[in-house]
Design an enzyme around this catalytic site. Structure first.
Site, PDB file in Angstrom:
ATOM      1  N   PHE A 135       0.859  -0.992  -0.017  1.00 40.89           N
ATOM      2  CA  PHE A 135      -0.056  -0.117   0.079  1.00 40.89           C
ATOM      3  C   PHE A 135       0.716   1.266   0.125  1.00 40.89           C
ATOM      4  CE2 PHE A 135      -2.518   3.459   1.718  1.00 40.89           C
ATOM      5  CZ  PHE A 135      -3.749   3.284   0.740  1.00 40.89           C
ATOM      6  N   ASP A 220       9.512   2.359   1.472  1.00 43.47           N
ATOM      7  CA  ASP A 220       8.209   2.855   1.925  1.00 43.47           C
ATOM      8  C   ASP A 220       7.934   2.878   3.681  1.00 43.47           C
ATOM      9  OD1 ASP A 220       5.895   4.119   2.900  1.00 43.47           O
ATOM     10  OD2 ASP A 220       4.782   3.404   1.065  1.00 43.47           O
ATOM     11  N   LYS A 249       2.916   9.544   8.414  1.00 35.76           N
ATOM     12  CA  LYS A 249       1.888   8.768   9.958  1.00 35.76           C
ATOM     13  C   LYS A 249       2.570   9.324  11.143  1.00 35.76           C
ATOM     14  CE  LYS A 249      -0.476   4.893   7.960  1.00 35.76           C
ATOM     15  NZ  LYS A 249      -1.489   5.264   8.057  1.00 35.76           N
TER      16      LYS A 249
HETATM   17  C1  LIG Z   1       3.227   1.980   3.657  1.00 37.06           C
HETATM   18  C2  LIG Z   1       2.178   3.225   3.435  1.00 37.06           C
HETATM   19  N1  LIG Z   1       2.457   4.114   2.522  1.00 37.06           N
HETATM   20  C3  LIG Z   1       1.822   5.095   2.240  1.00 37.06           C
HETATM   21  C4  LIG Z   1       0.474   5.163   2.716  1.00 37.06           C
HETATM   22  C5  LIG Z   1      -0.194   6.477   2.652  1.00 37.06           C
HETATM   23  O1  LIG Z   1      -0.429   7.556   3.281  1.00 37.06           O
HETATM   24  P1  LIG Z   1      -1.470   8.492   3.370  1.00 37.06           P
HETATM   25  O2  LIG Z   1      -2.656   7.863   3.926  1.00 37.06           O
HETATM   26  O3  LIG Z   1      -0.797   9.319   4.565  1.00 37.06           O
HETATM   27  O4  LIG Z   1      -1.428   9.196   2.101  1.00 37.06           O
HETATM   28  C6  LIG Z   1       0.285   4.625   3.809  1.00 37.06           C
HETATM   29  C7  LIG Z   1      -1.097   4.546   4.645  1.00 37.06           C
HETATM   30  O5  LIG Z   1      -1.506   3.817   5.332  1.00 37.06           O
HETATM   31  C8  LIG Z   1       1.134   3.279   4.130  1.00 37.06           C
HETATM   32  O6  LIG Z   1       0.817   2.459   4.945  1.00 37.06           O
END
Ligand SMILES: Cc1ncc(COP(=O)(O)O)c(C=O)c1O
Length: 394
Positions: A135, A220, A249
């Site tokens: 994700f 990520d 986050k």
């Molecule tokens: C690993 C990862 N990358 C990117 C995102 C996207 O973040 P945002 O919801 O702040 O756009 C998330 C959100 O859950 C995530 O867990």
């Protein structure tokens, strides 16, 4: 009194099925709804509230900064932004930073940087290899990077330049690498994908492959970073260093923030090639610095590691007792229980009634992503509630 839930139903686009409570207040690992009912919060704003709710150091930083300078454009230097940048760079293996406002934006920027690198150093290579079950966000490009059908199907055709391969398989990454590849992007542990932990050597294998091919490794760490899995950054536990890393986050302790960092050699943007209006705004950076400083100064990652072990021991006891639990996943305070059947939503509602907030990360899995400042006593209390609910099913 206004019926907020009814009003929301009338006004909002129907993108999320909310749980039937309206939260009005929070303190530490607790939140209260509009009726005054208290909940132990093991969702933590989806792994955002690293210091819990309304932590005094964050409230103080926000209050002072709100009275000083809230927002100016990035045409000017501002002190909170540079302070947070220094703290992140001093405590990581990366050399340069870009500030934005969310996780998706951080990933989007990281991918643009990789493409820019490909254009400048890899003969125009632009493809990014990502993994099934990952994700990476909700913008069109991050959806293309997110290897899950349910997020991609509604928006096909998606932007070009993404190849999704099996997670936890270096073979799959090698098979997908071509002269068009500029980077591989993975999460050290897949969070939204169900808390999937790869084998211990996976990141090392990817690092070695990227080095061999001269392509970039993007980690990520939006969910795994900032102490969540028991080290300040997830990569520290796997003996690798990324070329580019995304964070969001937990970094702001509750305010919207995103960053991506890069090694000097991968930091190839020229002036004007990327930008943001709000990115690195003094208010959020003051909160970010207060959060990160507290996490570092108080050895929170080590505490998370120990507490995670305590948590896992408790989950193992539950698994031994209840045959509908099939698996325990995760590290630190990014944990999940997998079940034989799709009972997660029903369990979330049962927990809600008993005063515990948990997340159904998959129809057959519950995820626990509490504030990093919870105590063993909080964990025991959560187990008491889970035990009550699980015992009703036998
Ligand atoms: C690993 C990862 N990358 C990117 C995102 C996207 O973040 P945002 O919801 O702040 O756009 C998330 C959100 O859950 C995530 O867990």
């Amino acid at each position: 009194m206004e019926n907020w839930q009814e009003l929301e139903q009338k006004l909002f686009m129907r993108t999320i099925k909310r749980l039937p409570i309206t939260l009005v207040r929070g303190k530490g690992a607790r939140v209260w709804d509009a009726e005054g009912k208290e909940y132990l919060d093991f969702v933590g704003g989806w792994a955002v509230n690293s210091l819990g709710h309304c932590h005094p150091v964050i409230v103080k930083a926000l209050t002072e900064q709100a009275n000083t300078l809230i927002q100016v454009s990035n045409q000017f230097y501002t002190i909170p932004q540079v302070q947070l940048a220094k703290l992140l760079i001093d405590n990581s293996c990366l050399d340069r930073i870009f500030f934005c406002n969310s996780g998706a934006e951080a990933v989007e920027g990281a991918m643009k940087l990789a493409r820019r690198y490909g254009k400048l150093h890899l003969d125009g290579a632009y493809e990014i290899i990502t993994t099934h079950g990952s994700f990476h966000g909700r913008t069109l490009a991050t959806v293309a990077a997110t290897g899950q059908d349910k997020f991609q199907q509604p928006y096909i055709p998606l932007p070009d330049g993404f190849v999704n391969v099996d997670y936890d398989s270096i073979k799959a990454i090698k098979a997908a690498t071509t002269s068009r590849t500029c980077a591989v992007m993975v999460e050290p542990i897949q969070g939204e994908g169900g808390v999937n932990v790869p084998h211990d050597e996976y990141l090392k294998e990817i690092r070695a492959w990227c080095d061999e091919k001269g392509i970039l490794l993007i980690l990520d760490e939006i969910q795994t970073g900032i102490g969540r899995i028991g080290s300040l950054f997830g990569y520290e536990q796997y003996g690798v260093e990324p070329d580019i890393m995304t964070l969001a986050k937990g970094l702001g302790g509750g305010v919207p923030i995103g960053v991506f960092l890069a090694k000097e050699r991968a930091s190839v943007f020229a002036p004007g090639e990327h930008g943001s209006t709000f990115g690195g705004n003094p208010l959020v950076c003051a909160a970010g610095t207060a959060t990160l400083k507290f996490i570092i100064d108080n050895g929170i990652p080590d505490k998370v590691k120990k507490l995670g072990q305590y948590f896992i021991t408790g989950l193992e006891k539950l698994k031994a007792k209840y045959s509908f639990i099939t698996e325990i996943r995760g590290r630190g305070l990014l944990l999940a229980l997998k079940f034989t059947d799709n009972i997660a939503e029903e369990l979330v509602l049962a927990c809600l009634k008993e005063g515990l907030l948990v997340n159904a990360v998959k129809p057959n899995a519950l995820r626990f992503i509490p504030p990093l400042i919870i105590t063993e006593k909080d964990v025991d209390e959560a187990f008491g509630i889970l035990e009550t609910i699980f015992s009703r099913r036998t």
